[in-house]
Scaffold this motif. Structure first.
Motif, PDB file in Angstrom:
ATOM      1  N   UNK A 165       0.830  -1.206   0.000  1.00 15.08           N
ATOM      2  CA  UNK A 165       0.000   0.000   0.000  1.00 15.08           C
ATOM      3  C   UNK A 165       0.864   1.256   0.000  1.00 15.08           C
ATOM      4  N   UNK A 166       2.036   1.215   0.625  1.00 10.87           N
ATOM      5  CA  UNK A 166       2.933   2.373   0.564  1.00 10.87           C
ATOM      6  C   UNK A 166       3.359   2.625  -0.878  1.00 10.87           C
ATOM      7  N   UNK A 167       3.705   1.543  -1.578  1.00  5.51           N
ATOM      8  CA  UNK A 167       4.104   1.684  -2.985  1.00  5.51           C
ATOM      9  C   UNK A 167       2.954   2.201  -3.842  1.00  5.51           C
ATOM     10  N   UNK A 168       1.736   1.708  -3.603  1.00  7.04           N
ATOM     11  CA  UNK A 168       0.582   2.140  -4.393  1.00  7.04           C
ATOM     12  C   UNK A 168       0.207   3.591  -4.105  1.00  7.04           C
ATOM     13  N   UNK A 169       0.221   3.984  -2.834  1.00  3.80           N
ATOM     14  CA  UNK A 169      -0.065   5.381  -2.497  1.00  3.80           C
ATOM     15  C   UNK A 169       1.021   6.302  -3.045  1.00  3.80           C
ATOM     16  N   UNK A 170       2.240   5.792  -3.128  1.00  2.00           N
ATOM     17  CA  UNK A 170       3.332   6.548  -3.753  1.00  2.00           C
ATOM     18  C   UNK A 170       2.957   6.891  -5.197  1.00  2.00           C
ATOM     19  N   UNK A 171       2.403   5.917  -5.925  1.00  2.00           N
ATOM     20  CA  UNK A 171       2.004   6.158  -7.319  1.00  2.00           C
ATOM     21  C   UNK A 171       0.894   7.203  -7.408  1.00  2.00           C
ATOM     22  N   UNK A 172      -0.106   7.079  -6.514  1.00  2.00           N
ATOM     23  CA  UNK A 172      -1.237   8.000  -6.536  1.00  2.00           C
ATOM     24  C   UNK A 172      -0.787   9.431  -6.246  1.00  2.00           C
ATOM     25  N   UNK A 198      -4.298   1.937  -9.282  1.00  2.00           N
ATOM     26  CA  UNK A 198      -4.180   1.227  -8.009  1.00  2.00           C
ATOM     27  C   UNK A 198      -4.289  -0.285  -8.218  1.00  2.00           C
ATOM     28  N   UNK A 199      -5.282  -0.699  -8.979  1.00  2.00           N
ATOM     29  CA  UNK A 199      -5.438  -2.116  -9.258  1.00  2.00           C
ATOM     30  C   UNK A 199      -4.318  -2.665 -10.121  1.00  2.00           C
ATOM     31  N   UNK A 200      -3.886  -1.870 -11.083  1.00  2.00           N
ATOM     32  CA  UNK A 200      -2.817  -2.299 -11.990  1.00  2.00           C
ATOM     33  C   UNK A 200      -1.508  -2.467 -11.229  1.00  2.00           C
ATOM     34  N   UNK A 201      -1.210  -1.519 -10.345  1.00  2.00           N
ATOM     35  CA  UNK A 201       0.044  -1.550  -9.604  1.00  2.00           C
ATOM     36  C   UNK A 201       0.074  -2.698  -8.608  1.00  2.00           C
ATOM     37  N   UNK A 202      -1.059  -2.929  -7.946  1.00  2.00           N
ATOM     38  CA  UNK A 202      -1.083  -4.027  -6.964  1.00  2.00           C
ATOM     39  C   UNK A 202      -0.944  -5.374  -7.663  1.00  2.00           C
ATOM     40  N   UNK A 203      -1.400  -5.482  -8.896  1.00  2.00           N
ATOM     41  CA  UNK A 203      -1.234  -6.720  -9.653  1.00  2.00           C
ATOM     42  C   UNK A 203       0.247  -7.017  -9.858  1.00  2.00           C
ATOM     43  N   UNK A 204       1.027  -5.990 -10.201  1.00  2.00           N
ATOM     44  CA  UNK A 204       2.468  -6.176 -10.373  1.00  2.00           C
ATOM     45  C   UNK A 204       3.121  -6.551  -9.048  1.00  2.00           C
ATOM     46  N   UNK A 205       2.684  -5.908  -7.970  1.00  2.00           N
ATOM     47  CA  UNK A 205       3.244  -6.226  -6.648  1.00  2.00           C
ATOM     48  C   UNK A 205       2.960  -7.666  -6.266  1.00  2.00           C
ATOM     49  N   UNK A 206       1.738  -8.151  -6.557  1.00  2.00           N
ATOM     50  CA  UNK A 206       1.364  -9.529  -6.220  1.00  2.00           C
ATOM     51  C   UNK A 206       2.239 -10.525  -6.970  1.00  2.00           C
ATOM     52  N   UNK A 277       8.052   1.066 -11.419  1.00  2.00           N
ATOM     53  CA  UNK A 277       9.142   1.496 -10.536  1.00  2.00           C
ATOM     54  C   UNK A 277       8.843   1.167  -9.077  1.00  2.00           C
ATOM     55  N   UNK A 278       7.629   1.480  -8.628  1.00  2.00           N
ATOM     56  CA  UNK A 278       7.300   1.292  -7.215  1.00  2.00           C
ATOM     57  C   UNK A 278       7.214  -0.181  -6.840  1.00  2.00           C
ATOM     58  N   UNK A 279       6.696  -1.014  -7.731  1.00  2.00           N
ATOM     59  CA  UNK A 279       6.566  -2.440  -7.424  1.00  2.00           C
ATOM     60  C   UNK A 279       7.926  -3.103  -7.247  1.00  2.00           C
ATOM     61  N   UNK A 280       8.914  -2.645  -8.021  1.00  2.00           N
ATOM     62  CA  UNK A 280      10.244  -3.255  -7.992  1.00  2.00           C
ATOM     63  C   UNK A 280      11.171  -2.550  -7.011  1.00  2.00           C
ATOM     64  N   UNK A 281      11.194  -1.218  -7.059  1.00  2.00           N
ATOM     65  CA  UNK A 281      12.216  -0.457  -6.327  1.00  2.00           C
ATOM     66  C   UNK A 281      11.682   0.310  -5.120  1.00  2.00           C
TER      67      UNK A 281
END
Length: 310
Positions: A165-172, A198-206, A277-281
């Motif tokens: 969620x930190x990574x996703x809120x970073x994107x937002x 938000x949904x797209x980014x969390x998919x990469x994180x998962x 970027x956020x999902x990886x780094x």
């Protein structure tokens, strides 16, 4: 099928302190612009008048905009809607004029400019309705964020939920920072793009988190940094193909979709780039900082069975 093969693991965790520092600084700068400059809210949120008109021939948008400049409404939004002959006009609230009077004045001026004009639709959005839409939009962001945390915490472990969620809120916040700094119009379509990101980014994180969990079971002697680096490297081919294809579609909408889709596609373009970027780094280094351990992901009985293996 793996088109991109990496012989060695990418040492992403060795860059973690630099990427998290850059992300923190970027996050603070974005928040600064949001607070100081604010968002340029569209008619959907502030209230106003929406007109949909049609012409017998392709509309000259520049001349239509000049009509509004003459009327003292230079901030009116004029864009094609559907075909080159259909035009969508958004007028902000004018406190000295009622919405009905404003629309009558605008329609009369447009008919003087071109008598072939046909009024298809006139809608009034009151400030109260706009406030409700803004409040509901903020609640939607909140509930989506809470849902993501709950999903990751149940599927993996609470540390994954926090880092995700930190990574996703970073994107937002980064997207909102861009819109605040450049004063791009923030409308309901942009809000929809942010929810999609938000949904797209969390998919990469998962995907990355799944591989990390799998590596914790397979690489029993490896340090945490190596486990995460290997997970990122093994998913990199999928990341390049998936996000490259998606970004190509979004950029096409940005370049050729016209003004109606412009800010929607722009928000998606920025969000996809920072989502990768956020999902990886961002998410993975935060996960490491939170001290994720093999014990967090492998059940005790499973751990005993694995340790019994040669």
């Amino acid at each position: 099928m793996e088109f991109f093969k990496f012989e060695r693991d990418i040492p992403c965790m060795s860059w973690g302190k630099y990427t998290t520092t850059i992300s923190l600084v970027t996050f603070i700068v974005a928040v600064f612009f949001i607070v100081t400059k604010g968002l340029n809210l569209g008619v959907d949120f502030t209230g106003g008048t929406v007109l949909e008109v049609s012409y017998a021939q392709p509309a000259n948008l520049d001349k239509i905009r000049s009509v509004f400049v003459t009327l003292g409404i230079p901030d009116a939004s004029v864009q094609n809607f559907g075909t080159s002959r259909d035009v969508l006009i958004r007028l902000p609230v004018k406190h000295q004029l009622s919405s009905a009077k404003l629309s009558e004045t605008v329609i009369a001026s447009l008919k003087e400019f071109d008598e072939s004009i046909v009024i298809r639709r006139v809608e009034f959005v009151g400030p109260q309705v706009g406030d409700e839409l803004l409040e509901n939009g903020a609640l939607a962001l909140l509930f989506v964020s809470l849902g993501i945390v709950a999903y990751l915490a149940v599927r993996f472990e609470w540390k994954f939920g926090v880092s995700g969620i930190i990574a996703n809120l970073h994107d937002v916040i980064i997207i909102l920072g861009f819109f605040a700094y450049f004063q791009w119009e923030f409308s309901l379509t942009v809000l929809a793009a942010i929810l999609a990101i938000l949904g797209y980014s969390v998919n990469e994180s998962v995907v990355v988190f799944d591989r990390i969990r799998e590596n914790f079971r397979k690489m029993r002697k490896a340090p945490v940094a190596q486990i995460i680096d290997n997970a990122i490297t093994r998913t990199m081919s999928r990341t390049i193909i998936t996000h490259g294809s998606t970004q190509a579609v979004v950029v096409s909408m940005l370049l050729f979709g016209g003004e109606t889709l412009y800010y929607f596609a722009l928000a998606l373009t920025i969000g996809i780039l920072f989502g990768i970027y956020s999902s990886v780094l961002v998410a993975s280094p935060i996960l490491m900082l939170l001290g994720v351990k093999r014990e967090d992901l492998v059940k005790p009985e499973k751990k005993q069975q694995e340790e019994a293996l040669p």
